[in-house]
Design an enzyme around this catalytic site. Structure first.
Site, mmCIF file in Angstrom:
data_model
loop_
_atom_site.group_PDB
_atom_site.id
_atom_site.type_symbol
_atom_site.label_atom_id
_atom_site.label_comp_id
_atom_site.label_asym_id
_atom_site.label_seq_id
_atom_site.Cartn_x
_atom_site.Cartn_y
_atom_site.Cartn_z
ATOM 1 N N ASP A 88 0.871 -1.171 0.000
ATOM 2 C CA ASP A 88 0.000 0.000 0.000
ATOM 3 C C ASP A 88 0.910 1.222 0.000
ATOM 4 O O ASP A 88 2.139 1.095 0.026
ATOM 5 C CB ASP A 88 -0.948 -0.009 1.198
ATOM 6 C CG ASP A 88 -2.301 0.624 0.857
ATOM 7 O OD1 ASP A 88 -2.325 1.860 0.646
ATOM 8 O OD2 ASP A 88 -3.312 -0.089 0.795
ATOM 9 N N ASP A 128 3.584 2.486 -4.375
ATOM 10 C CA ASP A 128 2.679 3.317 -5.166
ATOM 11 C C ASP A 128 2.624 2.679 -6.548
ATOM 12 O O ASP A 128 3.655 2.605 -7.243
ATOM 13 C CB ASP A 128 3.211 4.752 -5.247
ATOM 14 C CG ASP A 128 2.293 5.699 -6.003
ATOM 15 O OD1 ASP A 128 1.513 5.223 -6.861
ATOM 16 O OD2 ASP A 128 2.356 6.919 -5.755
ATOM 17 N N TYR A 162 -14.607 6.675 -14.572
ATOM 18 C CA TYR A 162 -14.487 5.417 -13.832
ATOM 19 C C TYR A 162 -14.866 4.231 -14.722
ATOM 20 O O TYR A 162 -14.158 3.208 -14.761
ATOM 21 C CB TYR A 162 -15.377 5.464 -12.589
ATOM 22 C CG TYR A 162 -15.109 4.362 -11.603
ATOM 23 C CD1 TYR A 162 -13.988 4.388 -10.780
ATOM 24 C CD2 TYR A 162 -15.986 3.279 -11.482
ATOM 25 C CE1 TYR A 162 -13.738 3.375 -9.869
ATOM 26 C CE2 TYR A 162 -15.747 2.265 -10.573
ATOM 27 C CZ TYR A 162 -14.625 2.312 -9.768
ATOM 28 O OH TYR A 162 -14.383 1.296 -8.863
ATOM 29 N N THR A 166 -16.800 -0.660 1.654
ATOM 30 C CA THR A 166 -15.347 -0.657 1.602
ATOM 31 C C THR A 166 -14.843 0.756 1.823
ATOM 32 O O THR A 166 -15.585 1.725 1.669
ATOM 33 C CB THR A 166 -14.846 -1.173 0.231
ATOM 34 O OG1 THR A 166 -13.436 -1.020 0.151
ATOM 35 C CG2 THR A 166 -15.470 -0.407 -0.910
#
Length: 265
Positions: free
Chosen positions: A40, A59, A151, A186
């Protein structure tokens, strides 16, 4: 690979592992006895990660970062068996409101982050004659509701990339799975940002109000991976929407037109 043929221990790298679906996948993989390198963006190890997982900051937009993460896996386990490209950010916006900066952010993280991961591990997977790429897309990559152009476009790109690689890499013994969940609870909702604030708020409500949680979705994804399924639709809503688009397109198109009219009010 059938579930009963699965190696007792697989070497797995998961991106975006500190929260949401990535965290749920990491926990399940560790519980199953797999060796997991959780990655992460945080410099220090995130507290929620299970103790059985290793951690390495990554990253997904950084080629050097990918090289360092793979060197970590190679140094400890001699390589990888599975890459889970899960890291992503959320956004929603009408085409004349969402900015080009928002488009660039989504492309860099949600699409090119996956591309970089696939490119990074494929040479080693080819050399060992095996491997599994697991790309987390979205139902938005298959069913394209209005107000989500950026998206939808990048998630459709992940679906197309995954289909392409499934055919391209099969002769090398490499499997490819693309997971397309619809809304579920989430941490992704917290990443909604951008100029179209009304749609961002709607997206957060849909995520936070879903009946499904990340653990349920993660379990479905891993069952699909074990079965070597190319496309994993994780919930009933998604299966209905996808089948309607394919088999009852006029019904699907009418529903999308109604959504567009609501958006225009």
């Amino acid at each position: 690979m059938r579930a009963d043929d699965r190696p007792a221990t697989r070497r797995v790298l998961v991106t975006g592992a500190a929260s949401g679906l990535g965290l749920a996948l990491t926990r399940l993989l560790v519980e199953r006895g797999d060796e997991v390198l959780a990655t992460d963006t945080a410099t220090e190890r995130p507290a929620p990660l299970p103790t059985g997982a290793r951690y390495h900051p990554l990253d997904v937009r950084d080629d050097d970062g990918w090289a360092a993460a793979l060197a970590e896996a190679d140094g400890h386990w001699g390589g990888l068996d599975v890459l889970v490209n899960n890291a992503g950010v959320a956004a929603g916006g009408r085409i004349d409101v969402e900015t080009m900066q928002e488009w660039t952010r989504l492309v860099d993280v949600n699409l090119l982050g996956v591309v970089r991961g696939c490119r990074a591990v494929t040479p080693a997977f080819k050399a060992q004659g095996s491997g599994h790429l697991v790309n987390v897309a979205s139902l938005a990559g298959l069913v394209h509701a209005p107000g989500m152009s950026a998206y939808n476009a990048v998630k459709a790109g992940v679906v197309a990339l995954s289909e392409t690689l499934a055919f391209e890499l099969a002769p090398h013994g490499i499997d490819v799975t693309v997971a397309c969940p619809s809304f579920f609870r989430t941490g992704l909702g917290s990443s909604f940002a951008g100029a179209d604030t009304g749609l961002a708020e709607t997206g957060r409500r849909l995520v936070d109000g879903s009946r499904r949680g990340a653990d349920e979705v993660a379990a479905t994804v891993l069952r699909g991976v074990d079965a070597r399924r190319h496309l994993v639709l994780t919930d009933r809503d998604g299966r209905i929407a996808w089948r309607a688009k394919r088999l009852a397109h006029p019904v699907y198109a009418a529903a999308m037109r109604r959504a567009g009219r609501r958006l225009a009010r």
